[in-house]
Write a protein that holds these residues in place. Sequence first.
Motif, PDB file in Angstrom:
ATOM      1  N   PRO A 112       0.821  -1.213   0.000  1.00 29.32           N
ATOM      2  CA  PRO A 112       0.000   0.000   0.000  1.00 29.32           C
ATOM      3  C   PRO A 112       0.852   1.258   0.000  1.00 29.32           C
ATOM      4  O   PRO A 112       1.947   1.286   0.564  1.00 29.32           O
ATOM      5  CB  PRO A 112      -0.825  -0.124   1.282  1.00 29.32           C
ATOM      6  CG  PRO A 112      -0.123  -1.123   2.126  1.00 29.32           C
ATOM      7  CD  PRO A 112       0.632  -2.018   1.219  1.00 29.32           C
TER       8      PRO A 112
ATOM      9  N   LEU B 251      -0.388   2.899   4.848  1.00 32.06           N
ATOM     10  CA  LEU B 251      -1.055   1.948   5.739  1.00 32.06           C
ATOM     11  C   LEU B 251      -1.041   2.532   7.148  1.00 32.06           C
ATOM     12  O   LEU B 251       0.017   2.803   7.715  1.00 32.06           O
ATOM     13  CB  LEU B 251      -0.345   0.594   5.726  1.00 32.06           C
ATOM     14  CG  LEU B 251      -1.023  -0.521   6.541  1.00 32.06           C
ATOM     15  CD1 LEU B 251      -2.397  -0.854   5.956  1.00 32.06           C
ATOM     16  CD2 LEU B 251      -0.147  -1.768   6.570  1.00 32.06           C
TER      17      LEU B 251
ATOM     18  N   GLU C 240      -2.571   1.784  10.963  1.00 29.25           N
ATOM     19  CA  GLU C 240      -3.166   0.724  11.773  1.00 29.25           C
ATOM     20  C   GLU C 240      -3.295   1.168  13.225  1.00 29.25           C
ATOM     21  O   GLU C 240      -2.308   1.541  13.861  1.00 29.25           O
ATOM     22  CB  GLU C 240      -2.319  -0.550  11.706  1.00 29.25           C
ATOM     23  CG  GLU C 240      -2.234  -1.156  10.309  1.00 29.25           C
ATOM     24  CD  GLU C 240      -1.400  -2.420  10.276  1.00 29.25           C
ATOM     25  OE1 GLU C 240      -1.830  -3.394   9.629  1.00 29.25           O
ATOM     26  OE2 GLU C 240      -0.304  -2.432  10.891  1.00 29.25           O
TER      27      GLU C 240
ATOM     28  N   ASP D  23      -7.787   3.145  11.293  1.00 25.24           N
ATOM     29  CA  ASP D  23      -7.256   2.161  10.345  1.00 25.24           C
ATOM     30  C   ASP D  23      -7.549   2.659   8.934  1.00 25.24           C
ATOM     31  O   ASP D  23      -8.698   2.995   8.620  1.00 25.24           O
ATOM     32  CB  ASP D  23      -7.899   0.794  10.545  1.00 25.24           C
ATOM     33  CG  ASP D  23      -7.507   0.144  11.860  1.00 25.24           C
ATOM     34  OD1 ASP D  23      -6.316  -0.161  12.040  1.00 25.24           O
ATOM     35  OD2 ASP D  23      -8.399  -0.054  12.707  1.00 25.24           O
TER      36      ASP D  23
ATOM     37  N   ARG E 123      -6.116   2.116   4.680  1.00 28.20           N
ATOM     38  CA  ARG E 123      -5.206   1.621   3.641  1.00 28.20           C
ATOM     39  C   ARG E 123      -5.515   2.360   2.344  1.00 28.20           C
ATOM     40  O   ARG E 123      -6.677   2.434   1.925  1.00 28.20           O
ATOM     41  CB  ARG E 123      -5.381   0.113   3.418  1.00 28.20           C
ATOM     42  CG  ARG E 123      -4.506  -0.414   2.274  1.00 28.20           C
ATOM     43  CD  ARG E 123      -4.788  -1.860   1.947  1.00 28.20           C
ATOM     44  NE  ARG E 123      -4.070  -2.263   0.747  1.00 28.20           N
ATOM     45  CZ  ARG E 123      -3.209  -3.267   0.679  1.00 28.20           C
ATOM     46  NH1 ARG E 123      -2.976  -3.999   1.753  1.00 28.20           N
ATOM     47  NH2 ARG E 123      -2.605  -3.559  -0.452  1.00 28.20           N
TER      48      ARG E 123
ATOM     49  N   ASP F 126      -4.080   2.496  -1.642  1.00 25.87           N
ATOM     50  CA  ASP F 126      -3.216   1.832  -2.614  1.00 25.87           C
ATOM     51  C   ASP F 126      -2.604   2.847  -3.574  1.00 25.87           C
ATOM     52  O   ASP F 126      -3.129   3.960  -3.733  1.00 25.87           O
ATOM     53  CB  ASP F 126      -4.010   0.785  -3.388  1.00 25.87           C
ATOM     54  CG  ASP F 126      -4.334  -0.431  -2.539  1.00 25.87           C
ATOM     55  OD1 ASP F 126      -3.495  -0.804  -1.695  1.00 25.87           O
ATOM     56  OD2 ASP F 126      -5.430  -1.013  -2.704  1.00 25.87           O
TER      57      ASP F 126
END
Length: 244
Positions: free
Chosen positions: A3, A6, A8, A25, A27, A29
């Motif tokens: 990614p 990212l 988290e 959270d 993500r 791309d």
Amino acid sequence: MTPALLVERLAYAYPDGTQALFGVDLRIDPGERVAVLGPNGAGKTTMVMHLNGVLQAGAGRIAVAGLPVEKANLKEIRRRVGVVFQDPDDQLFMPTVGEDVAFGPANFGVTGAALGTAVSSALDAVGMAHLRDKSPLHLSFGQRRRVAVATVLACDPEILVLDEPSANLEPIARRELAEVLLSLNRTMLMVTHDLPYALQLCPRSILIDGGVIVADGPTEKILADTELLAQHRLELPYGFRIPT
């Protein structure tokens, strides 16, 4: 696929104890264009300030193209994550446009012909090459904002982060900037209150409120949910309709 970004379980409290993020959270791309929506005080800016290490996470982790955002990596992270501020005058301080655009890559060690190429490519990308020798003080506000974008592009970032890019722009400058941003082959994160601009530029949006992501999906779908927008103090301009 690694990614581009990212995030988290990101949590953060300010020194006065105010908890701003409660476990984010996310993500993104490579190549995605994502709008970050939310009311004032929702945690948008706090999250963005973690992406290039201005703030250090209280809990959780962040990686940019697989590289952890941590102290040992900050110089490279700040090259990979280019932030365009809301006020271009916070970003432009050299005597000429060309010198402003050269400042960033030079600071990262780019010299000689490579530096000249970086500056020329960045100015070409935003349509400002003909103003290379002008003082930023002599440019319109819209032109200064495009030069601010060029100062970041010259460093060849993995992610372009824009803070309220359409703020205070007249309609023509707003359209010209949109055309520039849509032409860039960059992963893009755009913090904005301008919901129509988010729809125009970003196929995906996240909505942050109370320090958490409360919605993540196609921009068109999020903006069509009037109940969701109302719950989080967002509103489309009067008369604006989501295309069907």
